[in-house]
Scaffold this active site. Structure first.
Site, PDB file in Angstrom:
ATOM      1  N   THR A 209      -1.886  -1.223  -0.873  1.00 12.67           N
ATOM      2  CA  THR A 209      -0.567  -1.174  -1.584  1.00 12.67           C
ATOM      3  C   THR A 209      -0.800  -0.755  -2.957  1.00 12.67           C
ATOM      4  O   THR A 209       0.326  -0.907  -3.858  1.00 12.67           O
ATOM      5  CB  THR A 209      -0.012  -2.851  -1.561  1.00 12.67           C
ATOM      6  OG1 THR A 209      -1.195  -3.598  -2.295  1.00 12.67           O
ATOM      7  CG2 THR A 209       0.096  -3.278  -0.231  1.00 12.67           C
ATOM      8  N   LYS A 210      -1.600  -0.189  -3.428  1.00 17.26           N
ATOM      9  CA  LYS A 210      -1.997   0.449  -4.722  1.00 17.26           C
ATOM     10  C   LYS A 210      -1.181   1.742  -4.838  1.00 17.26           C
ATOM     11  O   LYS A 210      -0.944   2.201  -3.884  1.00 17.26           O
ATOM     12  CB  LYS A 210      -3.372   0.646  -4.923  1.00 17.26           C
ATOM     13  CG  LYS A 210      -3.982  -0.909  -5.245  1.00 17.26           C
ATOM     14  CD  LYS A 210      -3.649  -1.816  -6.205  1.00 17.26           C
ATOM     15  CE  LYS A 210      -4.234  -2.744  -6.215  1.00 17.26           C
ATOM     16  NZ  LYS A 210      -3.753  -4.056  -5.797  1.00 17.26           N
ATOM     17  N   SER A 211      -0.965   2.101  -5.985  1.00 10.74           N
ATOM     18  CA  SER A 211      -0.205   3.391  -6.451  1.00 10.74           C
ATOM     19  C   SER A 211      -0.792   4.487  -5.816  1.00 10.74           C
ATOM     20  O   SER A 211       0.038   5.696  -5.403  1.00 10.74           O
ATOM     21  CB  SER A 211       0.407   3.476  -7.808  1.00 10.74           C
ATOM     22  OG  SER A 211      -0.932   3.411  -8.736  1.00 10.74           O
TER      23      SER A 211
END
Ligand SMILES: Cc1ncc(COP(=O)(O)O)c(C=O)c1O
Length: 374
Positions: free
Chosen positions: A180-182
């Site tokens: 879920t990180k950028s």
């Protein structure tokens, strides 16, 4: 309508490059990882980056590289994902928590000096939700006491404060490429620093402490290697690097989209009287996640309303010191870090990612409005 909590933004470019790696001979740590490390250093404005399997690995290895071990103490925050303090425990050291700022959730830098003892070997701040802690102030404390700062920048890939980016002035900074990180490779992480010796040591520690990794031996013709320090198995592979490489070019474009969405949310929730973390001046917010702070009594009902109306929302984070392991092992109790506990009881994270559409953003605002009024 259903608004997922998170949707990655991977497409043809990433699939294409992964295909190229899969059709090649070399799947593990090799030229794609080298290339990613160079590109990330450029983005971070630092000299050295090491590709790893997670941010947890980056935290663990950088603590080891700072000489942290059994009997030592590391000052950190109880308001984070548990990986932050678990990485301290992995070294055999003890996490020493200090409370957070009531209005941001970030570690209260003014409390850090009071927590330093003879055993303190490192300070591990977290740039929570994407906002960097006051690094100028923290680095002054670090210098005064000769204690290194290792930054948990899992939320702060794009962040900057007072002209300082993560990893530029500290011992080093740790990043996550979790799902879920950028930018993401499903699982993955990196460590960045301006200190060549630290970078070399972290690189050695990522592969069992061997003095030269396979790709390097192939390149140089070396037939064997030594192991002069105990390392772990945390090396990023070429498949992960291939997923990440095309995303590096898009970091700022995707950040701008999240920044626009965050501004819309803030304007709408200000009108509704919903509490949110204060935002620092002279600061670029990484916009990793978007928290709202609601009434503790109504938090679970609000979360349930969001979820049952199709809005993906979660809690970030429960207070670390109140997890059973931490209570049992270190004797932490309720009331020890009241600001952290208050935030842990009020927080809800709503969707924030570059693929969110305008109508999804409007829908989230509408449902949050209904939930807090109801
Ligand atoms: C603040 C923080 N630190 C560390 C981590 C651990 O990252 P990873 O899953 O890459 O080990 C996370 C992951 O979500 C995080 O949010």
């Amino acid at each position: 309508m259903k608004v997922e909590f998170y949707k990655h933004n991977l497409g043809a470019e990433e699939i294409g490059l992964v295909g190229k790696v899969l059709r090649s001979l070399f799947l593990t740590t090799g030229s794609y990882v080298d290339d990613l490390e160079i590109k990330l250093s450029k983005y971070f404005d630092t000299s050295f980056t090491v590709g790893l399997t997670s941010c947890t690995a980056a935290l663990h290895l950088s603590l080891l590289a700072a000489g942290v071990g059994p009997g030592d103490e590391v000052i950190t925050t109880p308001m984070s994902f548990v990986a932050t303090s678990n990485s301290i425990c992995m070294t055999g050291a003890k996490p020493v928590f200090v409370d957070v700022e009531k209005d941001t959730g970030n570690i209260n830098v003014d409390l850090i000096e009071g927590a330093i003892t003879k055993k303190t070997k490192a300070i591990l701040p977290v740039h929570l939700y994407g906002q960097m802690v006051d690094m100028k102030k923290l680095l002054a404390i670090s210098e005064k006491h000769g204690i290194p700062v290792i930054e948990d920048s899992a939320h702060a890939l794009e962040a900057k404060r007072d002209g300082i980016k993560p990893g530029q002035k500290s011992f080093g900074s740790c990043f996550s490429f979790y799902a879920t990180k950028s930018i993401t490779s499903a699982e993955g992480g990196a460590f960045t620093t301006n200190n060549q010796n630290v970078a070399k040591l972290v690189k050695k520690l990522r592969s069992h402490g061997i003095t030269s990794e396979l790709a390097q031996r192939i390149r140089t013709g070396l037939k064997t290697y030594d192991v002069d320090v105990l390392g772990w198995k945390y090396n990023m592979d070429n498949v992960q690097a291939a997923i990440l490489l095309p995303q590096v070019k898009k970091i700022e474009k995707h950040w701008k989209k999240r920044e626009e969405i965050a501004k819309k949310y803030r304007a709408a929730f200000d009108k509704l009287g919903v509490d949110m973390p204060r935002e620092y001046k002279n600061s670029k917010h990484g916009r990793h996640i978007f928290p709202v702070w609601v009434s503790a009594k109504k938090r679970d009902a609000i979360l349930e309303y969001l979820n049952s109306n199709g809005v993906g929302a979660v809690i970030n984070y429960p207070a670390i010191h109140l997890f059973s392991y931490y209570r049992k092992t270190f004797g932490f109790k309720e009331g020890m870090f009241p600001n952290c506990e208050e935030i842990a009881g009020r927080e809800i994270t709503i969707p924030l990612y570059s693929k969110l559409t305008d109508s999804e953003v409007s829908y989230v605002i509408k449902i949050v409005g209904e939930a807090v009024k109801g």
